[in-house]
Design an enzyme around this catalytic site. Sequence first.
Site, PDB file in Angstrom:
ATOM      1  N   TYR A   1       0.793  -1.223   0.097  1.00  0.00           N
ATOM      2  CA  TYR A   1       0.116   0.161   0.146  1.00  0.00           C
ATOM      3  C   TYR A   1       0.877   1.265   0.058  1.00  0.00           C
ATOM      4  CZ  TYR A   1       1.230   0.552   4.764  1.00  0.00           C
ATOM      5  OH  TYR A   1       1.687   0.772   6.271  1.00  0.00           O
ATOM      6  N   CYS A   2       0.321   2.272  -0.359  1.00  0.00           N
ATOM      7  CA  CYS A   2       0.932   3.580  -0.560  1.00  0.00           C
ATOM      8  C   CYS A   2       0.114   4.861  -0.418  1.00  0.00           C
ATOM      9  CB  CYS A   2       1.989   3.724  -1.821  1.00  0.00           C
ATOM     10  SG  CYS A   2       1.328   3.533  -3.147  1.00  0.00           S
ATOM     11  N   THR A   3       0.512   5.776  -0.672  1.00  0.00           N
ATOM     12  CA  THR A   3      -0.376   7.126  -0.353  1.00  0.00           C
ATOM     13  C   THR A   3      -1.695   6.882  -1.511  1.00  0.00           C
ATOM     14  OG1 THR A   3       1.309   8.207   0.019  1.00  0.00           O
ATOM     15  CG2 THR A   3      -0.713   9.674  -0.248  1.00  0.00           C
TER      16      THR A   3
ATOM     17  N   GLY B   1      -5.205   3.247  -2.930  1.00  0.00           N
ATOM     18  CA  GLY B   1      -4.019   3.753  -1.887  1.00  0.00           C
ATOM     19  C   GLY B   1      -4.879   3.804  -0.477  1.00  0.00           C
ATOM     20  N   ILE B   2      -3.905   4.698   0.485  1.00  0.00           N
ATOM     21  CA  ILE B   2      -4.533   4.771   1.760  1.00  0.00           C
ATOM     22  C   ILE B   2      -5.655   6.039   1.354  1.00  0.00           C
ATOM     23  CG2 ILE B   2      -3.896   5.746   3.972  1.00  0.00           C
ATOM     24  CD1 ILE B   2      -0.656   5.070   3.135  1.00  0.00           C
TER      25      ILE B   2
END
Length: 302
Positions: free
Chosen positions: A184-186, A212-213
């Site tokens: 996961y990432c932004t 993403g988040i």
Amino acid sequence: MSVTKIVLFYVFTPLADPEAVKLWQLALAENCNLKGRVIISPDGINATLGGDIDDVKRYVRTTKSYAPFKKADIKWSNGQGNDFPRLSVKVRPELVTFTRPEEIKVTDKGVEGGGVHLKPGELHKLVEERGDDVVFFDGRNAMEAQIGKFKNAIVPDTETTRDFIAEIESGKYDDLKNKPVVTYCTGGIRCEVLSVLMKNRGFEEVYQLEGGIVRYGETYGNSGLWDGSLYVFDKRMHMEFGDGAESLGTCVSCGTHTPIFVNCANLSCRKQFLRCEDCTERNEHPYCDDCVEAGLDTVAAQ
Ligand SMILES: [Zn+2]
Ligand SMILES: [Zn+2]
């Protein structure tokens, strides 16, 4: 009062003439009075831009009118006005700099051979089914995870995206190679590449959090599997998904929870560390721990 919005999106799609796309995007963003950052590569576009809501809408409409960008999944958030110092539109060899462009193959359907995309609800389903076997793997720079991350997530030791290859080749994470790993990432873009790089190195069951988040937080707020604040790359520096979110990080000086990063007072260092508002006001602990250890704070005080 005008309302300002920030948009975040990317599209992986082959671009025959990135330079021409850059000139068009630059003229368009200028015309819409937007600021922020746009990166164009032969593999697509990655943009974070802010401005007046009507201008941002006009920019998005026009960008999506270009066939290769039609399927752009736009994430909206509220700005504060002047969220970015300037407008930068650049052509780069990679949309995200993992330094392995030769491993990434892009078609008009996106990146080939990546992890299975999971929408927030599908992520919860996977966790329900597989329980603690599911491993969250943070695709951001380690610093960002100091103020928020998925529960029990693994945070690789990375200062920049360039450090990921060495990390996943180090052997440290070999026990995850036969486990369900969710990257996961932004906003989802780094995982598009990271999941391919991990699969190429023997990680067998790789997933990636779609949107993403940011998209996850829109869906579940603070009631899901996310803990703390989200680090963002504009003037806001951090955002929370509703009230009651407590940042994971603590002030370097007094130990209270805070999502606020400040730069080390040593101008040749400028490393970011967490310091709460009160301690910042009193200018407690102006130097990062590395500089303190090197004795810089005592030198400066004399
Ligand atoms: Zn403090
Ligand atoms: Zn320092």
